[in-house]
Design an enzyme around this catalytic site. Structure first.
Site, PDB file in Angstrom:
ATOM      1  N   LYS A  15       0.824  -1.214   0.000  1.00 31.10           N
ATOM      2  CA  LYS A  15       0.000   0.000   0.000  1.00 31.10           C
ATOM      3  C   LYS A  15       0.852   1.255   0.000  1.00 31.10           C
ATOM      4  O   LYS A  15       0.499   2.256  -0.619  1.00 31.10           O
ATOM      5  CB  LYS A  15      -0.965  -0.010   1.198  1.00 31.10           C
ATOM      6  CG  LYS A  15      -2.096  -1.020   1.070  1.00 31.10           C
ATOM      7  CD  LYS A  15      -3.115  -0.560   0.048  1.00 31.10           C
ATOM      8  CE  LYS A  15      -3.948  -1.653  -0.621  1.00 31.10           C
ATOM      9  NZ  LYS A  15      -4.376  -2.790   0.132  1.00 31.10           N
ATOM     10  N   LYS A  37      -5.330 -15.694 -11.298  1.00 31.90           N
ATOM     11  CA  LYS A  37      -6.729 -15.979 -11.004  1.00 31.90           C
ATOM     12  C   LYS A  37      -7.559 -14.700 -11.028  1.00 31.90           C
ATOM     13  O   LYS A  37      -7.006 -13.609 -11.052  1.00 31.90           O
ATOM     14  CB  LYS A  37      -6.853 -16.691  -9.652  1.00 31.90           C
ATOM     15  CG  LYS A  37      -6.136 -16.004  -8.522  1.00 31.90           C
ATOM     16  CD  LYS A  37      -6.274 -16.788  -7.231  1.00 31.90           C
ATOM     17  CE  LYS A  37      -5.709 -15.969  -6.091  1.00 31.90           C
ATOM     18  NZ  LYS A  37      -6.414 -16.068  -4.853  1.00 31.90           N
ATOM     19  N   LYS A  94     -10.188  -8.713  -7.884  1.00 30.67           N
ATOM     20  CA  LYS A  94     -10.924  -7.456  -7.904  1.00 30.67           C
ATOM     21  C   LYS A  94     -10.209  -6.381  -8.700  1.00 30.67           C
ATOM     22  O   LYS A  94     -10.811  -5.607  -9.405  1.00 30.67           O
ATOM     23  CB  LYS A  94     -11.033  -6.924  -6.467  1.00 30.67           C
ATOM     24  CG  LYS A  94     -12.310  -7.299  -5.754  1.00 30.67           C
ATOM     25  CD  LYS A  94     -12.331  -6.647  -4.380  1.00 30.67           C
ATOM     26  CE  LYS A  94     -13.414  -7.275  -3.534  1.00 30.67           C
ATOM     27  NZ  LYS A  94     -13.417  -6.757  -2.169  1.00 30.67           N
TER      28      LYS A  94
END
Ligand code: TRP
Length: 341
Positions: free
Chosen positions: A122, A204, A207
């Site tokens: 982040k 995979k 989001k």
């Protein structure tokens, strides 16, 4: 019971999990997590919540927060979570969690928090907003879990480190103030844990990455068709019984989730005989996917449309969550020595 340190009365094990309301649920969430939650609801005491406070660490703009929270709640229920069987609530409706978060912050060290992988990620992603909430994200997550003295936490691999930290905080607390908390561990269904491949053949479904490679439960029929028709394929095998390249294997794996066995068998045979037509395969997969997702999407819409009912469900959920949380906070205050009268 072996893994609760003898702290809790024997009974059904307690399960806690949360989801951040930052984006739509996708097929990976559905097959990887939600279907397992639905199975768990009959065997465990489950607390499932929407982590709206966690979303504030990365999404300070709250214009869409409420809509996103109600959307996720609706999708959870549309997938089969039954608010009469599980405690379904919103994190910010349970202020006991934030009280426990404060206590846990006193035993979380700056150094260990700075080493957390998600924190480092982040910092790279949002260098302009490296707030203390981001640093203490794992502490809030530990509080979510510990507030119900959960033993089992169904989460993906990416959350393992946070869970490890939760165990550290629980042990530190017990050591410092006396046994209050069990050691929670990750709970997954082993081989039943399905990974849903992304449509571009890379990794995979997720989001945040390539939106076109991910199918969301809220996608309408045409969008689902469009995404599937764009899935990566090639001109087909030239040797009988060849090994499938990853991206072809992926498309077959998606079929296995939603298509009938005889249809899958037909395309497998076509592949092995070198006469597969990927256009036909994708058309079939698209229709089967549409038929699978459309009823879930419709159900979510119906639930979302009845906002008064949804509000009651979340309110009752918060009340039930508070019953368990109050007991924990009381034990915590007692253990720390914060009872004056
Ligand atoms: N951190 C989790 C995620 O990003 C969400 C979460 C918050 C959570 N609190 C939790 C998951 C407690 C399990 C238990 O997916």
């Amino acid at each position: 019971m072996s893994n609760n340190n003898g702290i809790l009365p024997a009974g059904r094990q307690i399960v806690v999990s949360g989801v951040r309301p930052t984006g739509n649920l996708h097929l990976g969430n559905y097959f990887g997590a939600l279907r397992n939650y639905v199975k768990m609801q009959n065997e465990y005491d489950c607390y499932f919540f929407i982590a709206d406070l966690h979303s504030l660490t990365t999404h300070p703009d709250t214009k869409e927060l409420k809509e996103n929270v109600l959307h996720v709640a609706s999708e959870y229920m549309a997938c089969g979570l039954d608010p009469n069987k599980v405690v379904l609530y919103c994190q910010s409706d349970l202020p006991q969690t934030t009280e426990l978060y404060l206590f846990l912050n006193m035993m979380a060290y700056k150094g260990e928090l700075e080493k957390t992988t998600t924190f480092k990620d982040k910092v790279r992603l949002q260098p302009e907003n490296v707030n203390a909430g981001l640093l203490t994200y794992p502490v809030l997550m530990a509080a979510d879990i510990m507030i119900h003295r959960a033993q089992l936490v169904p989460v993906g691999k990416d959350q393992e480190q946070h869970l490890e930290m939760t165990r550290t905080f629980a042990n530190r607390f017990n050591h410092r103030y006396g046994d209050v908390f069990p050691e929670p561990r990750a709970f997954n269904f082993g081989e039943q844990l399905l990974k849903v491949p992304s449509l571009d053949g890379a990794g995979k479904m997720s989001k945040s990455e390539n939106q076109y490679a991910t199918i969301y439960l809220s996608d309408d029929d045409d969008l689902i068709r469009k995404k599937i028709m764009k899935a990566k394929t090639d001109s087909g095998p030239t040797e009988p019984n060849s090994l499938k390249p990853d991206y072809i294997e992926n498309v077959f794996n998606l079929m296995k989730l939603v298509s009938q066995q005889d249809i899958i068998d037909k395309f497998e045979a076509d592949y092995d005989n070198c006469n597969i037509r990927y256009g036909d395969l994708k058309k079939q997969l698209a229709e089967d996917m549409v038929n699978y997702i459309a009823p879930i999407r419709q159900k979510a819409r119906d639930i979302r449309a009845n906002e008064a009912e949804l509000n009651i469900i979340l309110k009752v959920g918060a009340q039930k969550a508070a019953e368990s949380a109050d007991k924990t906070i009381s034990a915590v205050r007692e253990a720390i020595g914060l009872k004056y009268f």
